[in-house]
Design an enzyme around this catalytic site. Structure first.
Site, mmCIF file in Angstrom:
data_model
loop_
_atom_site.group_PDB
_atom_site.id
_atom_site.type_symbol
_atom_site.label_atom_id
_atom_site.label_comp_id
_atom_site.label_asym_id
_atom_site.label_seq_id
_atom_site.Cartn_x
_atom_site.Cartn_y
_atom_site.Cartn_z
ATOM 1 C CG ASP A 113 -2.054 1.002 1.070
ATOM 2 O OD1 ASP A 113 -2.444 1.312 -0.070
ATOM 3 O OD2 ASP A 113 -2.541 1.491 2.105
ATOM 4 C CG HIS A 169 -4.503 10.722 2.515
ATOM 5 N ND1 HIS A 169 -5.512 10.605 3.448
ATOM 6 C CD2 HIS A 169 -3.549 9.805 2.866
ATOM 7 C CE1 HIS A 169 -5.198 9.636 4.319
ATOM 8 N NE2 HIS A 169 -4.011 9.140 3.986
ATOM 9 C CD GLU A 172 -5.882 5.130 4.691
ATOM 10 O OE1 GLU A 172 -5.201 4.388 3.960
ATOM 11 O OE2 GLU A 172 -5.403 5.869 5.565
ATOM 12 C CD GLU A 208 -5.340 3.120 -0.226
ATOM 13 O OE1 GLU A 208 -4.524 2.545 -0.975
ATOM 14 O OE2 GLU A 208 -5.198 3.206 1.011
ATOM 15 C CG ASP A 221 -5.539 0.697 3.911
ATOM 16 O OD1 ASP A 221 -5.578 -0.318 4.622
ATOM 17 O OD2 ASP A 221 -4.644 1.574 4.005
ATOM 18 N NE ARG A 253 -7.584 6.883 9.588
ATOM 19 C CZ ARG A 253 -6.956 6.648 8.439
ATOM 20 N NH1 ARG A 253 -5.677 6.282 8.449
ATOM 21 N NH2 ARG A 253 -7.571 6.773 7.298
ATOM 22 C CD GLN A 275 -2.547 5.137 10.472
ATOM 23 O OE1 GLN A 275 -3.780 5.053 10.406
ATOM 24 N NE2 GLN A 275 -1.829 5.667 9.503
ATOM 25 C CE LYS A 300 -3.098 2.443 7.265
ATOM 26 N NZ LYS A 300 -4.003 3.305 6.493
ATOM 27 C CB THR A 302 -7.317 -4.401 2.281
ATOM 28 O OG1 THR A 302 -6.409 -3.851 3.234
ATOM 29 C CG2 THR A 302 -7.328 -3.526 1.036
ATOM 30 C CD GLU A 315 -7.662 12.840 4.116
ATOM 31 O OE1 GLU A 315 -7.272 13.660 3.282
ATOM 32 O OE2 GLU A 315 -7.892 11.649 3.846
HETATM 33 CA CA CA Z 1 -3.803 3.274 2.704
#
Ligand code: CA
Length: 418
Positions: A125, A132, A198, A200, A230, A234, A237, A250, A254, A360
């Site tokens: 990834d 971002h 996420e 993507e 993904d 948070r 993380q 993560k 996915t 975000e």
């Molecule tokens: Ca990602």
């Protein structure tokens, strides 16, 4: 390029995701039959295992489609990819001679279950969306240090887990993890309270390589694209990510969309990467348009509630193309295999409602989103269904991706409790 007409009427509409121009590849089953390869056309799936068995599609001595993955076709390389697409167009276009024989191989999409379209060899990834990276960097490290010093020079990434990649529709379980917020004096063990998406794109490597390849070669090696979510914890993380990057945050899951949209279908939508603020080293320089103009959308549906769009953006917002990411991936000599999956990195646009993660959109929980029901969201709540949608809009036709969706289930009781 205009809409290519098919004798399958449902494929001939400007808004349908699967016209003859698209022909995306998936793996499906019906009833208690084994999963096998198929191609979407309008509201139908052409059963390629059946088409191969009856001789309608013949690409060589070995059967390629009576199996639950597309890896064998990927390994055959670009000449076979083109031969297959040309044959499918000939079978499905208006006026096709073999119409009657093809009809016997069609299955209504509504009667099928979709499976993972390929075996994920390995999963990497990246972190290649500038908006971002700037947004997240500003939240985590402050505006002055938002972009890491290497960011404008290489597409940075981490090695993820192929075992965690699941097909759209698979439920996602809220994970437990070790958490330590800025105000906590010590880490604690708890379910993630800041679980996120996420938005993507996933690029799928078709042609294997050993040793460094160029950006142009990398583009030639890519088989196709899927939508990719993904899922990210948070709070896990924030505590774990320094200095080696994300790990358990993560690794829960996915999700990918079930249809591989081929590079051939996306050809009319190629576009350039943005202006370079810093010149790239020669081996990573752009050598032609290798991003794609694909409209992207995220929706959120609370349990029992209505689906609401929470973000809209476009794949062309990326700073690095998948070809540049793949080329960079090989620079060390790292071998790449058919079925390697490369996540683009979260795709956010410059506007506030074009952000591809709740982190975000809610600015770290400081500005919760308000849904049409009046409910608010900073992160995902149990029972929420999150869906990614993607479509490239041509002149009178659409190249759709098929939704990438997943529902968050509540955390189980403490797996270590005695
Ligand atoms: Ca990602």
């Amino acid at each position: 390029m205009a809409l290519k007409k098919s004798w399958i009427a449902s494929a001939n509409s400007a808004d349908h995701p699967f016209p003859l121009n698209n022909l995306p590849y998936g793996v499906f089953s019906t009833g208690d039959s084994d999963p096998r390869c198929g191609v979407a056309i309008g509201d139908m799936i052409l059963d390629l295992a059946e088409a191969e068995a009856t001789g309608l599609v013949d690409l060589g001595d070995e059967p390629l489609f009576e199996m639950p993955f597309w890896n064998e076709v990927m390994e055959e390389g670009p000449a076979v990819w083109a031969a297959l697409r040309n044959r499918l167009i000939a079978l499905l276009e208006e006026g096709a001679q073999e119409r009657q024989a093809v009809e016997a191989c069609l299955v209504p999409m509504a009667e099928t279950v979709m499976h993972m379209p390929f075996m994920v060899s390995e999963y990497t990834d990246f972190y290649a969306g500038r908006h971002h990276a700037t947004n997240v960097g500003t939240m985590f490290r402050g505006a002055e240090n938002a972009l890491p010093p290497n960011w404008l020079h290489i597409p940075i990434g981490y090695n993820g887990r192929a075992s965690s990649v699941v097909v759209s529709g698979t439920d996602i379980r809220r994970p437990w993890g070790q958490l330590k917020g800025p105000n906590d004096s010590a880490p604690r063990w708890a379910p993630s309270a800041r679980f996120d998406i996420e938005l993507e794109m996933g690029a799928i490597v078709g042609t294997p390589s050993e040793g460094p390849i160029t950006v142009q070669e990398a583009d030639d090696h890519i088989f196709g694209y899927v939508l990719l979510n993904d899922w990210s914890a948070r709070d896990i993380q924030a505590w774990e990510y320094q200095p080696l990057g994300p790990f358990q945050a993560k690794a829960t899951a996915t999700s990918i969309s079930p249809w591989i949209v081929t590079k051939a279908a996306l050809e009319p939508f190629r576009c350039d990467t943005p202006e370079r603020e810093v010149e790239l080293l020669d081996h990573l320089k752009d050598c032609g348009p290798m991003l794609y103009d694909i409209d992207l959308e995220v929706t959120l549906r609370p349990e029992g509630g209505e689906e609401a769009t929470i973000a809209r953006t476009n794949y062309k917002e990326m700073y690095y193309s998948a070809a540049q990411q793949l080329a960079h991936h090989t620079t060390s000599g790292c071998p790449m295999n058919a079925g390697d999956l490369l996540g683009s990195g979260t795709i956010s646009g410059p506007e506030k409602d074009a952000r591809g993660s709740l982190l975000e959109l809610s600015w770290g929980g400081k500005e919760p989103l308000t849904l049409p029901t009046g409910e608010t969201r900073s992160f995902i709540e149990d029972g929420d269904t999150l869906t990614l949608k993607g479509a490239a809009k041509g002149d009178g036709y659409t190249i759709g991706f098929g939704d990438c969706t997943g529902t968050l289930l509540p955390a189980l009781s403490d797996p270590y409790a005695r």
